[in-house]
Design a protein around this motif. Structure first.
Motif, PDB file in Angstrom:
ATOM      1  N   TRP A  82       0.854  -1.178   0.000  1.00 57.41           N
ATOM      2  CA  TRP A  82       0.000   0.000   0.000  1.00 57.41           C
ATOM      3  C   TRP A  82       0.891   1.228   0.000  1.00 57.41           C
ATOM      4  O   TRP A  82       1.901   1.276   0.694  1.00 57.41           O
ATOM      5  CB  TRP A  82      -0.916  -0.004   1.217  1.00 57.41           C
ATOM      6  N   LEU A  83       0.516   2.260  -0.753  1.00 61.99           N
ATOM      7  CA  LEU A  83       1.324   3.470  -0.850  1.00 61.99           C
ATOM      8  C   LEU A  83       1.568   4.081   0.527  1.00 61.99           C
ATOM      9  O   LEU A  83       2.658   4.552   0.814  1.00 61.99           O
ATOM     10  CB  LEU A  83       0.660   4.499  -1.777  1.00 61.99           C
ATOM     11  N   ARG A  84       0.572   4.041   1.407  1.00 55.84           N
ATOM     12  CA  ARG A  84       0.737   4.601   2.760  1.00 55.84           C
ATOM     13  C   ARG A  84       1.867   3.914   3.522  1.00 55.84           C
ATOM     14  O   ARG A  84       2.463   4.503   4.408  1.00 55.84           O
ATOM     15  CB  ARG A  84      -0.572   4.490   3.534  1.00 55.84           C
ATOM     16  N   ASP A  85       2.171   2.671   3.176  1.00 55.20           N
ATOM     17  CA  ASP A  85       3.248   1.923   3.817  1.00 55.20           C
ATOM     18  C   ASP A  85       4.569   2.051   3.059  1.00 55.20           C
ATOM     19  O   ASP A  85       5.634   2.128   3.656  1.00 55.20           O
ATOM     20  CB  ASP A  85       2.881   0.438   3.935  1.00 55.20           C
ATOM     21  N   VAL A  86       4.483   2.048   1.726  1.00 56.26           N
ATOM     22  CA  VAL A  86       5.679   2.071   0.888  1.00 56.26           C
ATOM     23  C   VAL A  86       6.303   3.465   0.844  1.00 56.26           C
ATOM     24  O   VAL A  86       7.520   3.609   0.936  1.00 56.26           O
ATOM     25  CB  VAL A  86       5.342   1.584  -0.544  1.00 56.26           C
ATOM     26  N   ASP A  87       5.466   4.504   0.718  1.00 57.60           N
ATOM     27  CA  ASP A  87       5.969   5.877   0.639  1.00 57.60           C
ATOM     28  C   ASP A  87       4.974   6.820   1.322  1.00 57.60           C
ATOM     29  O   ASP A  87       4.173   7.493   0.661  1.00 57.60           O
ATOM     30  CB  ASP A  87       6.194   6.283  -0.817  1.00 57.60           C
ATOM     31  N   PRO A  88       4.996   6.864   2.665  1.00 57.38           N
ATOM     32  CA  PRO A  88       4.008   7.651   3.414  1.00 57.38           C
ATOM     33  C   PRO A  88       3.956   9.125   3.023  1.00 57.38           C
ATOM     34  O   PRO A  88       2.877   9.720   3.012  1.00 57.38           O
ATOM     35  CB  PRO A  88       4.452   7.503   4.872  1.00 57.38           C
ATOM     36  N   SER A  89       5.086   9.746   2.689  1.00 57.52           N
ATOM     37  CA  SER A  89       5.069  11.176   2.351  1.00 57.52           C
ATOM     38  C   SER A  89       4.282  11.430   1.063  1.00 57.52           C
ATOM     39  O   SER A  89       3.559  12.426   0.968  1.00 57.52           O
ATOM     40  CB  SER A  89       6.485  11.727   2.245  1.00 57.52           C
ATOM     41  N   VAL A  90       4.413  10.566   0.082  1.00 59.07           N
ATOM     42  CA  VAL A  90       3.641  10.719  -1.153  1.00 59.07           C
ATOM     43  C   VAL A  90       2.163  10.484  -0.872  1.00 59.07           C
ATOM     44  O   VAL A  90       1.305  11.254  -1.318  1.00 59.07           O
ATOM     45  CB  VAL A  90       4.148   9.766  -2.259  1.00 59.07           C
ATOM     46  N   GLU A  92       0.563  10.955   1.875  1.00 55.85           N
ATOM     47  CA  GLU A  92       0.058  12.101   2.631  1.00 55.85           C
ATOM     48  C   GLU A  92      -0.166  13.301   1.712  1.00 55.85           C
ATOM     49  O   GLU A  92      -1.189  13.978   1.801  1.00 55.85           O
ATOM     50  CB  GLU A  92       1.027  12.473   3.747  1.00 55.85           C
ATOM     51  N   SER A  93       0.775  13.561   0.813  1.00 53.03           N
ATOM     52  CA  SER A  93       0.621  14.724  -0.083  1.00 53.03           C
ATOM     53  C   SER A  93      -0.569  14.544  -1.016  1.00 53.03           C
ATOM     54  O   SER A  93      -1.229  15.516  -1.361  1.00 53.03           O
ATOM     55  CB  SER A  93       1.896  14.977  -0.871  1.00 53.03           C
ATOM     56  N   TRP A  94      -0.865  13.332  -1.428  1.00 58.15           N
ATOM     57  CA  TRP A  94      -2.011  13.091  -2.297  1.00 58.15           C
ATOM     58  C   TRP A  94      -3.318  13.176  -1.520  1.00 58.15           C
ATOM     59  O   TRP A  94      -4.376  13.348  -2.101  1.00 58.15           O
ATOM     60  CB  TRP A  94      -1.887  11.744  -2.980  1.00 58.15           C
ATOM     61  N   SER A  95      -3.264  13.025  -0.201  1.00 55.85           N
ATOM     62  CA  SER A  95      -4.463  13.038   0.633  1.00 55.85           C
ATOM     63  C   SER A  95      -4.860  14.452   1.061  1.00 55.85           C
ATOM     64  O   SER A  95      -5.974  14.667   1.518  1.00 55.85           O
ATOM     65  CB  SER A  95      -4.244  12.185   1.884  1.00 55.85           C
ATOM     66  N   GLU A  96      -3.939  15.421   0.954  1.00 50.18           N
ATOM     67  CA  GLU A  96      -4.233  16.788   1.368  1.00 50.18           C
ATOM     68  C   GLU A  96      -5.232  17.417   0.410  1.00 50.18           C
ATOM     69  O   GLU A  96      -5.134  17.262  -0.802  1.00 50.18           O
ATOM     70  CB  GLU A  96      -2.944  17.623   1.380  1.00 50.18           C
ATOM     71  N   PRO A  97      -6.233  18.163   0.970  1.00 51.54           N
ATOM     72  CA  PRO A  97      -7.198  18.830   0.085  1.00 51.54           C
ATOM     73  C   PRO A  97      -6.505  19.888  -0.778  1.00 51.54           C
ATOM     74  O   PRO A  97      -5.590  20.578  -0.322  1.00 51.54           O
ATOM     75  CB  PRO A  97      -8.185  19.483   1.049  1.00 51.54           C
ATOM     76  N   LYS A  98      -6.914  19.979  -1.993  1.00 54.28           N
ATOM     77  CA  LYS A  98      -6.354  20.952  -2.926  1.00 54.28           C
ATOM     78  C   LYS A  98      -7.426  21.989  -3.251  1.00 54.28           C
ATOM     79  O   LYS A  98      -8.584  21.646  -3.454  1.00 54.28           O
ATOM     80  CB  LYS A  98      -5.913  20.266  -4.226  1.00 54.28           C
TER      81      LYS A  98
END
Length: 110
Positions: A82-90, A92-98
């Motif tokens: 899962w991306l949250r496990d493999v690359d948490p910073s990415v 998180e950045s995709w989860s932030e509201p834009k």
């Protein structure tokens, strides 16, 4: 019963990889790695907590990944997660509201 995917027809010829590769098998159309075992695929599904799509599962049993890190690739069973496990910073950045494009907020106005 799941559909069978003819990966061996898509990649009929296998040849040795160049010495610089971490994997021992290649295809003229790209880096095809030796197949994952059924046990490795089952452990991956257990780790992810879900069944893989049948076509991807069958691909991993045909070739445990494809391509290389310098280009595009399909990951092997040891690298998939899962991306949250493999690359948490990415993740998180995709989860932030834009903000919506073209919308500007001005404070103190109604």
């Amino acid at each position: 019963m799941s559909a069978q995917y003819a990966w061996s027809e898509r990649f009929p010829a296998r040849r040795p990889v160049t010495e610089s590769s971490d994997h021992p098998a290649l295809n003229p159309d790209g880096d095809l790695y030796p197949p994952a075992t059924e046990a490795e695929v089952r452990r991956l599904e257990e780790r992810l907590g879900m069944e893989l799509p049948p076509s991807y599962r069958q691909f991993l049993l045909f070739s445990d990944g494809w391509g290389n890190a310098d280009d595009c690739c399909l990951l092997g069973v040891q690298e998939i997660g899962w991306l949250r496990d493999v690359d948490p910073s990415v993740a998180e950045s995709w989860s932030e509201p834009k903000p919506a494009p073209g919308v500007t907020r001005v404070s103190g106005t109604s």
